[in-house]
Design a protein around this motif. Structure first.
Motif, short mmCIF file in Angstrom:
data_model
loop_
_atom_site.label_atom_id
_atom_site.label_comp_id
_atom_site.label_asym_id
_atom_site.label_seq_id
_atom_site.Cartn_x
_atom_site.Cartn_y
_atom_site.Cartn_z
N SER A 186 26.57 44.98 -3.00
CA SER A 186 27.07 43.65 -2.63
C SER A 186 27.37 43.58 -1.13
O SER A 186 27.13 42.55 -0.48
CB SER A 186 28.33 43.30 -3.42
OG SER A 186 28.04 43.12 -4.78
N LEU A 187 27.89 44.67 -0.57
CA LEU A 187 28.15 44.69 0.87
C LEU A 187 26.86 44.51 1.65
O LEU A 187 26.81 43.80 2.67
CB LEU A 187 28.81 46.01 1.27
CG LEU A 187 29.08 46.19 2.77
CD1 LEU A 187 30.08 45.16 3.28
CD2 LEU A 187 29.60 47.61 3.06
N ALA A 188 25.78 45.12 1.17
CA ALA A 188 24.50 45.02 1.86
C ALA A 188 24.00 43.58 1.94
O ALA A 188 23.33 43.20 2.89
CB ALA A 188 23.46 45.89 1.14
N ASP A 189 24.37 42.77 0.93
CA ASP A 189 23.92 41.38 0.89
C ASP A 189 25.05 40.38 1.20
O ASP A 189 24.87 39.18 1.03
CB ASP A 189 23.35 41.06 -0.49
CG ASP A 189 22.08 41.83 -0.79
OD1 ASP A 189 21.29 42.05 0.16
OD2 ASP A 189 21.86 42.22 -1.95
N PHE A 190 26.17 40.89 1.65
CA PHE A 190 27.35 40.04 1.83
C PHE A 190 27.10 38.89 2.81
O PHE A 190 27.66 37.80 2.67
CB PHE A 190 28.53 40.89 2.30
CG PHE A 190 29.86 40.20 2.23
CD1 PHE A 190 30.32 39.62 1.06
CD2 PHE A 190 30.68 40.14 3.36
CE1 PHE A 190 31.56 39.00 0.99
CE2 PHE A 190 31.91 39.52 3.31
CZ PHE A 190 32.36 38.94 2.13
N HIS A 191 26.25 39.11 3.80
CA HIS A 191 25.98 38.05 4.79
C HIS A 191 25.27 36.85 4.17
O HIS A 191 25.19 35.79 4.80
CB HIS A 191 25.15 38.61 5.95
CG HIS A 191 23.80 39.10 5.54
ND1 HIS A 191 23.59 40.35 4.99
CD2 HIS A 191 22.58 38.50 5.58
CE1 HIS A 191 22.30 40.49 4.72
NE2 HIS A 191 21.67 39.39 5.06
N ARG A 192 24.77 36.99 2.95
CA ARG A 192 24.12 35.88 2.26
C ARG A 192 25.13 35.05 1.46
O ARG A 192 24.80 33.98 0.98
CB ARG A 192 23.04 36.41 1.31
CG ARG A 192 21.90 37.16 2.02
CD ARG A 192 20.91 37.71 1.02
NE ARG A 192 20.35 36.65 0.19
CZ ARG A 192 19.92 36.82 -1.06
NH1 ARG A 192 20.01 38.01 -1.64
NH2 ARG A 192 19.42 35.81 -1.75
N TRP A 193 26.36 35.55 1.34
CA TRP A 193 27.38 34.82 0.60
C TRP A 193 27.82 33.59 1.40
O TRP A 193 27.89 33.64 2.62
CB TRP A 193 28.59 35.71 0.34
CG TRP A 193 28.37 36.84 -0.61
CD1 TRP A 193 27.20 37.50 -0.84
CD2 TRP A 193 29.36 37.48 -1.41
NE1 TRP A 193 27.39 38.50 -1.75
CE2 TRP A 193 28.71 38.52 -2.12
CE3 TRP A 193 30.72 37.29 -1.60
CZ2 TRP A 193 29.40 39.35 -3.00
CZ3 TRP A 193 31.41 38.11 -2.48
CH2 TRP A 193 30.73 39.13 -3.18
N GLU A 194 28.13 32.53 0.71
CA GLU A 194 28.62 31.32 1.36
C GLU A 194 29.92 31.62 2.11
O GLU A 194 30.87 32.16 1.55
CB GLU A 194 28.87 30.24 0.29
CG GLU A 194 29.15 28.88 0.83
CD GLU A 194 27.88 28.11 1.18
OE1 GLU A 194 27.99 27.03 1.77
OE2 GLU A 194 26.77 28.59 0.84
N ARG A 195 29.94 31.33 3.41
CA ARG A 195 31.12 31.48 4.27
C ARG A 195 31.71 32.89 4.20
O ARG A 195 32.91 33.10 4.10
CB ARG A 195 32.18 30.42 3.91
CG ARG A 195 31.69 29.01 4.24
CD ARG A 195 32.64 27.90 3.79
NE ARG A 195 33.94 27.98 4.43
CZ ARG A 195 34.84 26.99 4.42
NH1 ARG A 195 34.56 25.85 3.82
NH2 ARG A 195 36.01 27.14 5.00
N TRP A 196 30.82 33.87 4.29
CA TRP A 196 31.26 35.26 4.20
C TRP A 196 32.23 35.64 5.31
O TRP A 196 33.14 36.45 5.10
CB TRP A 196 30.06 36.21 4.18
CG TRP A 196 29.24 36.24 5.44
CD1 TRP A 196 28.21 35.42 5.78
CD2 TRP A 196 29.38 37.16 6.53
NE1 TRP A 196 27.70 35.76 7.02
CE2 TRP A 196 28.41 36.82 7.50
CE3 TRP A 196 30.25 38.22 6.79
CZ2 TRP A 196 28.27 37.52 8.70
CZ3 TRP A 196 30.12 38.92 7.99
CH2 TRP A 196 29.13 38.56 8.92
N GLN A 197 32.05 35.04 6.49
CA GLN A 197 32.96 35.36 7.60
C GLN A 197 34.39 34.92 7.27
O GLN A 197 35.35 35.59 7.64
CB GLN A 197 32.51 34.68 8.90
CG GLN A 197 31.15 35.13 9.39
CD GLN A 197 30.05 34.17 9.00
OE1 GLN A 197 30.12 33.51 7.96
NE2 GLN A 197 29.04 34.05 9.85
N ASP A 198 34.51 33.79 6.57
CA ASP A 198 35.84 33.31 6.18
C ASP A 198 36.51 34.24 5.18
O ASP A 198 37.72 34.46 5.23
CB ASP A 198 35.75 31.90 5.57
CG ASP A 198 35.37 30.85 6.60
OD1 ASP A 198 35.52 31.11 7.82
OD2 ASP A 198 34.92 29.76 6.20
#
Length: 199
Positions: free
Chosen positions: A113-125
């Motif tokens: 999941s960490l590897a794809d975390f940048h694809r999550w909606e508003r991951w920076q938030d």
């Protein structure tokens, strides 16, 4: 939501759990112990926006199965995200941070999941709201540690030897935990191709 008290350190482990398996239980127990958490909330999601839902079992069935599989009294299973109408993790995280500001939440995820975390909606938030712990998964470590997220949050990474203080750190902060692993996956189980544990 599960019961809690002021100052508690609570891990949030979200997923479809379609179905729950020994690999999930291993991550729960290891992170609960190594992060020195008071409790863990297993958030059974209505459905991952990044995944196909054709084989997704009903939420109530997945919640019930998870509760039956978990014996640790400090681990609580909930499907409250569906009740709140939340579709994305950032909504859940924002709600909990606002509703229970005196709890110390940590987001728990597998290395895949960490590897794809940048694809999550508003991951920076999400990363700016609460600390994150990523647990090693077979074949995912290199991809996870070289991921866009890992690079973007490099300044907030702590050594796994300091994992016990993670819940007390201000976000963004995260740790990558190496340890015992299981190669089981929900996808393989649904396909009736269970893989052998790697402990």
């Amino acid at each position: 939501m599960p019961p809690s008290a002021r100052g508690m350190r609570i891990g949030l482990f979200g997923g479809s759990f379609n179905p729950i398996h020994a690999g999930h239980l291993l991550v729960m127990e290891e992170t609960l112990r190594r992060l020195e958490l008071d409790a863990m909330w297993v958030l059974v999601t209505p459905g991952n926006p990044l995944k196909n839902h054709d084989e997704l079992r009903p939420l109530a069935e997945r919640v019930r199965a998870a509760r039956e599989a978990i014996a640790n009294p400090r681990i609580h299973v909930t499907g409250f995200e569906a009740q709140k109408g939340f579709r994305y993790t950032w909504q859940t995280v924002r709600f909990l941070a606002q509703a229970l500001p005196d709890r110390k939440f940590v987001w728990i995820m597998g290395a895949d999941s960490l590897a794809d975390f940048h694809r999550w909606e508003r991951w920076q938030d999400i990363a700016a709201t609460l600390p994150i712990a990523a647990y090693a998964r077979p074949g995912a470590s290199h991809r996870a540690l070289a991921s866009r997220t890992a690079l973007a949050l490099a300044h907030g990474q702590i050594d796994q030897e300091d994992a016990s203080i993670l819940a007390r750190l201000p976000a963004p902060a995260w740790v990558y935990l190496h340890g015992r692993q299981s190669s089981l996956s929900s996808t393989a189980i649904r396909a009736r191709k269970p893989q052998v544990n790697e402990n």
